[in-house]
Design a protein around this motif. Sequence first.
Motif, PDB file in Angstrom:
ATOM      1  N   LEU A  19      -6.082  18.640 -30.417  1.00  0.00           N
ATOM      2  CA  LEU A  19      -6.969  19.072 -29.349  1.00  0.00           C
ATOM      3  C   LEU A  19      -8.001  17.993 -29.023  1.00  0.00           C
ATOM      4  O   LEU A  19      -8.250  17.690 -27.872  1.00  0.00           O
ATOM      5  N   CYS A  47     -14.856  22.622 -33.547  1.00  0.00           N
ATOM      6  CA  CYS A  47     -14.476  22.175 -32.213  1.00  0.00           C
ATOM      7  C   CYS A  47     -15.588  22.488 -31.206  1.00  0.00           C
ATOM      8  O   CYS A  47     -15.811  21.739 -30.266  1.00  0.00           O
ATOM      9  N   LYS A  67      -4.282  20.975 -35.770  1.00  0.00           N
ATOM     10  CA  LYS A  67      -4.337  21.479 -34.404  1.00  0.00           C
ATOM     11  C   LYS A  67      -5.593  20.960 -33.717  1.00  0.00           C
ATOM     12  O   LYS A  67      -5.570  20.586 -32.559  1.00  0.00           O
ATOM     13  N   CYS A  68      -6.678  20.924 -34.479  1.00  0.00           N
ATOM     14  CA  CYS A  68      -7.945  20.434 -33.945  1.00  0.00           C
ATOM     15  C   CYS A  68      -7.804  18.974 -33.527  1.00  0.00           C
ATOM     16  O   CYS A  68      -8.290  18.575 -32.478  1.00  0.00           O
ATOM     17  N   HIS A 125      -9.178  27.881 -27.962  1.00  0.00           N
ATOM     18  CA  HIS A 125      -9.295  27.340 -29.316  1.00  0.00           C
ATOM     19  C   HIS A 125     -10.759  27.071 -29.663  1.00  0.00           C
ATOM     20  O   HIS A 125     -11.239  27.471 -30.710  1.00  0.00           O
ATOM     21  N   ILE A 169      -7.246  25.084 -24.504  1.00  0.00           N
ATOM     22  CA  ILE A 169      -8.295  24.357 -25.217  1.00  0.00           C
ATOM     23  C   ILE A 169      -9.543  25.222 -25.330  1.00  0.00           C
ATOM     24  O   ILE A 169     -10.143  25.319 -26.400  1.00  0.00           O
TER      25      ILE A 169
END
Length: 88
Positions: free
Chosen positions: A14, A44, A10-11, A37, A34
């Motif tokens: 992103l 992140c 998922k990162c 997250h 974003i």
Amino acid sequence: MTESNHHHEKCRELFERLSEYLDRELDEETCSEIEAHIDRCEPCKVCMKTLKRTVDVCRNLKQEQVPPDFSRHLRELIGQLAEGGKRG
Ligand SMILES: [Zn+2]
């Protein structure tokens, strides 16, 4: 007690959109997605800080649009950060 509710896949997804995000090319909904997250994900968060600083420096140097080369540089940086955040 480290709970990881997110996957690094998922990162990476992103990260690929971060340059667009920083260029404000994304719609509001995607932006808040974003941001949500990043708020919960330490790697992140660190990544975002680095990128923002890089973008700021670039924007200060040139008050024009970011050159195409810069986007490539950004992607490389993102790739490096994504690799660094991965384990095993
Ligand atoms: Zn993340």
